[in-house]
Write a protein that holds these residues in place. Structure first.
Motif, PDB file in Angstrom:
ATOM      1  N   ALA A 296       0.811  -1.221   0.000  1.00  0.00           N
ATOM      2  CA  ALA A 296       0.000   0.000   0.000  1.00  0.00           C
ATOM      3  C   ALA A 296       0.838   1.262   0.000  1.00  0.00           C
ATOM      4  O   ALA A 296       0.362   2.330  -0.393  1.00  0.00           O
ATOM      5  CB  ALA A 296      -0.932  -0.004   1.211  1.00  0.00           C
ATOM      6  N   PHE A 297       2.091   1.171   0.441  1.00  0.00           N
ATOM      7  CA  PHE A 297       2.964   2.344   0.481  1.00  0.00           C
ATOM      8  C   PHE A 297       4.047   2.280  -0.600  1.00  0.00           C
ATOM      9  O   PHE A 297       5.029   3.020  -0.538  1.00  0.00           O
ATOM     10  CB  PHE A 297       3.613   2.484   1.867  1.00  0.00           C
ATOM     11  CG  PHE A 297       4.240   1.217   2.389  1.00  0.00           C
ATOM     12  CD1 PHE A 297       5.540   0.868   2.051  1.00  0.00           C
ATOM     13  CD2 PHE A 297       3.518   0.368   3.212  1.00  0.00           C
ATOM     14  CE1 PHE A 297       6.116  -0.295   2.526  1.00  0.00           C
ATOM     15  CE2 PHE A 297       4.086  -0.803   3.699  1.00  0.00           C
ATOM     16  CZ  PHE A 297       5.388  -1.135   3.354  1.00  0.00           C
ATOM     17  N   GLU A 298       3.872   1.400  -1.589  1.00  0.00           N
ATOM     18  CA  GLU A 298       4.847   1.252  -2.674  1.00  0.00           C
ATOM     19  C   GLU A 298       4.160   1.510  -4.013  1.00  0.00           C
ATOM     20  O   GLU A 298       3.697   0.585  -4.679  1.00  0.00           O
ATOM     21  CB  GLU A 298       5.477  -0.141  -2.632  1.00  0.00           C
ATOM     22  CG  GLU A 298       6.320  -0.366  -1.384  1.00  0.00           C
ATOM     23  CD  GLU A 298       6.867  -1.777  -1.271  1.00  0.00           C
ATOM     24  OE1 GLU A 298       8.039  -1.929  -0.890  1.00  0.00           O
ATOM     25  OE2 GLU A 298       6.117  -2.740  -1.545  1.00  0.00           O
ATOM     26  N   ARG A 363       0.717   8.759   6.356  1.00  0.00           N
ATOM     27  CA  ARG A 363       0.025   7.596   6.919  1.00  0.00           C
ATOM     28  C   ARG A 363      -0.884   8.016   8.063  1.00  0.00           C
ATOM     29  O   ARG A 363      -0.501   8.813   8.914  1.00  0.00           O
ATOM     30  CB  ARG A 363       1.047   6.577   7.424  1.00  0.00           C
ATOM     31  CG  ARG A 363       0.434   5.326   8.026  1.00  0.00           C
ATOM     32  CD  ARG A 363       1.507   4.400   8.556  1.00  0.00           C
ATOM     33  NE  ARG A 363       0.959   3.150   9.052  1.00  0.00           N
ATOM     34  CZ  ARG A 363       1.682   2.183   9.609  1.00  0.00           C
ATOM     35  NH1 ARG A 363       2.993   2.335   9.746  1.00  0.00           N
ATOM     36  NH2 ARG A 363       1.110   1.074  10.027  1.00  0.00           N
ATOM     37  N   ARG A 364      -2.077   7.445   8.059  1.00  0.00           N
ATOM     38  CA  ARG A 364      -2.997   7.572   9.190  1.00  0.00           C
ATOM     39  C   ARG A 364      -3.555   6.184   9.462  1.00  0.00           C
ATOM     40  O   ARG A 364      -4.356   5.666   8.690  1.00  0.00           O
ATOM     41  CB  ARG A 364      -4.111   8.561   8.891  1.00  0.00           C
ATOM     42  CG  ARG A 364      -5.138   8.669  10.021  1.00  0.00           C
ATOM     43  CD  ARG A 364      -6.145   9.760   9.769  1.00  0.00           C
ATOM     44  NE  ARG A 364      -5.541  11.086   9.839  1.00  0.00           N
ATOM     45  CZ  ARG A 364      -6.220  12.213   9.672  1.00  0.00           C
ATOM     46  NH1 ARG A 364      -7.520  12.168   9.411  1.00  0.00           N
ATOM     47  NH2 ARG A 364      -5.604  13.381   9.752  1.00  0.00           N
ATOM     48  N   GLY A 365      -3.088   5.576  10.556  1.00  0.00           N
ATOM     49  CA  GLY A 365      -3.473   4.197  10.837  1.00  0.00           C
ATOM     50  C   GLY A 365      -2.907   3.276   9.779  1.00  0.00           C
ATOM     51  O   GLY A 365      -1.702   3.254   9.531  1.00  0.00           O
ATOM     52  N   LYS A 366      -3.784   2.531   9.115  1.00  0.00           N
ATOM     53  CA  LYS A 366      -3.349   1.637   8.040  1.00  0.00           C
ATOM     54  C   LYS A 366      -3.538   2.250   6.663  1.00  0.00           C
ATOM     55  O   LYS A 366      -3.309   1.596   5.644  1.00  0.00           O
ATOM     56  CB  LYS A 366      -4.115   0.311   8.129  1.00  0.00           C
ATOM     57  CG  LYS A 366      -3.805  -0.497   9.384  1.00  0.00           C
ATOM     58  CD  LYS A 366      -4.538  -1.834   9.365  1.00  0.00           C
ATOM     59  CE  LYS A 366      -4.197  -2.657  10.605  1.00  0.00           C
ATOM     60  NZ  LYS A 366      -4.896  -3.975  10.595  1.00  0.00           N
ATOM     61  N   THR A 371       1.725  11.947  -1.607  1.00  0.00           N
ATOM     62  CA  THR A 371       2.015  13.358  -1.374  1.00  0.00           C
ATOM     63  C   THR A 371       3.359  13.713  -2.002  1.00  0.00           C
ATOM     64  O   THR A 371       4.200  12.836  -2.234  1.00  0.00           O
ATOM     65  CB  THR A 371       2.053  13.670   0.141  1.00  0.00           C
ATOM     66  OG1 THR A 371       2.309  15.063   0.325  1.00  0.00           O
ATOM     67  CG2 THR A 371       3.146  12.875   0.838  1.00  0.00           C
ATOM     68  N   TYR A 372       3.549  14.997  -2.263  1.00  0.00           N
ATOM     69  CA  TYR A 372       4.857  15.496  -2.693  1.00  0.00           C
ATOM     70  C   TYR A 372       5.639  16.070  -1.511  1.00  0.00           C
ATOM     71  O   TYR A 372       6.790  16.474  -1.665  1.00  0.00           O
ATOM     72  CB  TYR A 372       4.688  16.596  -3.748  1.00  0.00           C
ATOM     73  CG  TYR A 372       3.953  16.159  -4.992  1.00  0.00           C
ATOM     74  CD1 TYR A 372       4.430  15.120  -5.788  1.00  0.00           C
ATOM     75  CD2 TYR A 372       2.776  16.793  -5.392  1.00  0.00           C
ATOM     76  CE1 TYR A 372       3.763  14.724  -6.937  1.00  0.00           C
ATOM     77  CE2 TYR A 372       2.099  16.413  -6.543  1.00  0.00           C
ATOM     78  CZ  TYR A 372       2.596  15.372  -7.309  1.00  0.00           C
ATOM     79  OH  TYR A 372       1.934  14.986  -8.448  1.00  0.00           O
ATOM     80  N   PRO A 378       6.206   8.395   7.056  1.00  0.00           N
ATOM     81  CA  PRO A 378       6.189   7.239   7.961  1.00  0.00           C
ATOM     82  C   PRO A 378       7.612   6.723   8.179  1.00  0.00           C
ATOM     83  O   PRO A 378       8.410   6.649   7.235  1.00  0.00           O
ATOM     84  CB  PRO A 378       5.334   6.212   7.209  1.00  0.00           C
ATOM     85  CG  PRO A 378       4.499   7.025   6.268  1.00  0.00           C
ATOM     86  CD  PRO A 378       5.342   8.190   5.874  1.00  0.00           C
ATOM     87  N   SER A 379       7.923   6.370   9.406  1.00  0.00           N
ATOM     88  CA  SER A 379       9.308   6.036   9.761  1.00  0.00           C
ATOM     89  C   SER A 379       9.687   4.595   9.444  1.00  0.00           C
ATOM     90  O   SER A 379      10.857   4.227   9.558  1.00  0.00           O
ATOM     91  CB  SER A 379       9.526   6.291  11.255  1.00  0.00           C
ATOM     92  OG  SER A 379       8.643   5.487  12.032  1.00  0.00           O
ATOM     93  N   HIS A 380       8.722   3.768   9.030  1.00  0.00           N
ATOM     94  CA  HIS A 380       9.006   2.343   8.853  1.00  0.00           C
ATOM     95  C   HIS A 380       9.605   2.018   7.494  1.00  0.00           C
ATOM     96  O   HIS A 380       9.922   0.855   7.215  1.00  0.00           O
ATOM     97  CB  HIS A 380       7.719   1.524   9.031  1.00  0.00           C
ATOM     98  CG  HIS A 380       6.699   1.763   7.948  1.00  0.00           C
ATOM     99  ND1 HIS A 380       6.724   1.106   6.741  1.00  0.00           N
ATOM    100  CD2 HIS A 380       5.635   2.608   7.900  1.00  0.00           C
ATOM    101  CE1 HIS A 380       5.716   1.528   5.991  1.00  0.00           C
ATOM    102  NE2 HIS A 380       5.043   2.436   6.670  1.00  0.00           N
ATOM    103  N   TYR A 381       9.781   3.013   6.634  1.00  0.00           N
ATOM    104  CA  TYR A 381      10.192   2.738   5.255  1.00  0.00           C
ATOM    105  C   TYR A 381      11.250   3.740   4.821  1.00  0.00           C
ATOM    106  O   TYR A 381      11.289   4.871   5.320  1.00  0.00           O
ATOM    107  CB  TYR A 381       8.969   2.833   4.336  1.00  0.00           C
ATOM    108  CG  TYR A 381       9.160   2.243   2.955  1.00  0.00           C
ATOM    109  CD1 TYR A 381       9.341   0.872   2.786  1.00  0.00           C
ATOM    110  CD2 TYR A 381       9.145   3.052   1.823  1.00  0.00           C
ATOM    111  CE1 TYR A 381       9.495   0.327   1.519  1.00  0.00           C
ATOM    112  CE2 TYR A 381       9.295   2.513   0.554  1.00  0.00           C
ATOM    113  CZ  TYR A 381       9.472   1.147   0.407  1.00  0.00           C
ATOM    114  OH  TYR A 381       9.625   0.605  -0.847  1.00  0.00           O
TER     115      TYR A 381
END
Length: 471
Positions: A296-298, A363-366, A371-372, A378-381
């Protein structure tokens, strides 16, 4: 008379500098330290012949990708194959069969966890009721049967097993058979265009061979594929690790099919280069050779990190095959990445298709939103990656010139420092200082732990040092 602290400073300054330097170690000292460390790791740390990433000093806690049980070992580097390769390096350096036996134990652990589909997943669970069981070839497991190329999982296992097979002169039937099954399944996972999926359960399907192109739909809202792992994958250096396996397989077994598979892989990377003005590479492509979503974040996009990895892989393939066509995509790719550098000198993980604007996520929750804006990431990536352009350009010039790669000598003081850091039990303990770690264990600042990566790096460094002294 008053004390004269300045006089003490003068005396200290005039003392020979080498009085504080770590003394270089002799070959015998290095060999002794290697044996002490390897004996501890093999006899005290190993479980079923395999290893995880980290251990508490008392060995009661273990971590791979999260906490691990005593019956679980990790395949993904820096786990079991990484430690096994260090044993092999020590065997080559010393001729001591202890290390070959240790490597063989490690190989047997991997053979146990080979999947029915021919490769490996990130973990092997020896507990018949364990939570991480998979469908092993030996019939002892149950569950999923996904052979994975993610993060070098299957590739590292094959590479290590091939080298053990060679060291044993191909006489261990179980290890040799495991390698042959793995290599066959790997070749069957190669698409006609030369690409590989992230995972496979069976031979891949026939697909048309196409050149990279932009999606003909709104990629922001359309085209999400749940099982993206079945499609053409570059993410996390899949192709670089596969290339390394194919090159080693061709050298060790002498079969031309591995060289042909390597060339096919190179042909795919040429086809996968995006059109002019964005001549880099994406993480993931569909069968129409269009960049697609993964997690979802890729998002679909041209990737700074994977583009650099692909440039490196193409140079490796060019050297291994002697074919300069694999170098042709590099000048425009290097120029594109140079133009795409961020103000801080880094590269974005994603550049928007066609506009080339750096692309990020909030990111908000899941839930993730494109965005530019890079101020609240998010710190996980890893949304940004270090530029390796100077090194890549230098390597490109070396390959063009046909000069051999320089192998740096092991610094004698560095070897001495590694020996000095070994404690009385034969352990290299590491103190956590907030540095990012594979698997993201939740260590407290100042906490000590054992690291398979540190063990392997130190054993390999001392092996190189011992070889260096012999020459």
């Amino acid at each position: 008379m008053r004390d004269k602290p300045w006089l003490l400073l003068v005396v200290i300054y005039l003392l020979p500098c080498q009085s504080w330097a770590v003394e270089p170690v002799s070959r015998d000292q290095a060999v002794t330290a290697m044996k002490q460390a390897a004996t501890y790791y093999r006899e005290q740390v190993a479980s079923h012949g395999g290893y995880v990433y980290y251990y508490s000093p008392d060995l009661l806690q273990r971590w791979g990708e999260g906490p691990a049980t005593a019956d679980q070992i990790w395949v993904q580097p820096p786990g079991t194959p990484t430690v096994g390769m260090a044993y092999l390096r020590a065997y080559r350096a010393t001729g001591d069969r202890f290390y070959l036996e240790a490597a063989t134990d490690t190989a047997k652990a991997l053979v146990y966890g080979q999947l029915r589909s021919g490769g490996w997943t990130n973990c092997i669970d020896f507990d018949p009721h364990g939570k991480r069981l998979a469908e092993y070839r030996n019939g002892h497991g149950a569950g999923k049967n996904y052979s994975s190329l993610d993060d070098g999982q299957t590739q590292s296992a094959i590479l290590f097993l091939m080298h053990v097979d060679e060291a044993l002169q191909f006489k261990n039937e179980a290890i040799h058979e495991s390698v042959q099954v793995a290599l066959t399944s790997l070749l069957e996972a190669q698409f006609p265009c030369g690409a590989f999926p992230q995972v496979w359960q069976a031979p891949v399907s026939e697909q048309p061979v196409k050149r990279a192109n932009y999606p003909d739909y709104d990629w922001r809202t359309e085209g999400r594929i749940k099982e993206y792992w079945n499609y053409y994958t570059l993410n996390d250096n899949v192709c670089g690790y596969v290339a390394e396996v194919l090159i080693a397989a061709h050298r060790i077994y002498g079969d031309a099919k591995y060289l042909e598979a390597l060339k096919q892989l190179g042909d795919f990377l040429i086809l996968a280069q995006m059109p002019a003005s964005q001549q880099g590479w994406a993480q993931q492509y569909n069968y129409q050779m269009q960049p697609i979503w993964a997690r979802a974040f890729e998002p679909p996009g041209v990737s700074g990190d994977e583009s650099q990895e692909t440039i490196s892989t193409l140079m490796v393939i060019a050297e291994a095959t002697g074919e300069t066509k694999y170098l042709q995509p590099l000048p425009p790719a290097l120029a594109y990445l140079e133009r795409s550098l961020l103000p801080n000198g880094q590269l974005a993980r994603y550049y928007e298709l066609q506009t080339n604007r750096p692309l990020y996520m909030t990111r908000r929750g899941k839930s993730y939103q494109l965005t530019y804006d890079d101020t609240k990431l998010p710190s996980h990536y890893g949304w940004k990656t270090e530029s390796r352009l100077p090194e890549l350009k230098a390597e490109f010039q070396r390959v063009l010139n046909g000069t051999a790669r320089r192998v740096s000598a092991v610094d004698a003081e560095k070897a001495g420092s590694v020996v000095e850091q070994l404690d009385e039990k034969g352990r290299w303990l590491t103190t956590f200082d907030g540095e990012p770690l594979v698997g993201q264990p939740k260590f407290a600042s100042g906490e000590k732990y054992l690291s398979s990566q540190v063990f392997s790096q130190n054993l390999e460094l001392l092996s190189r040092y011992v070889e260096q002294l012999a020459n």
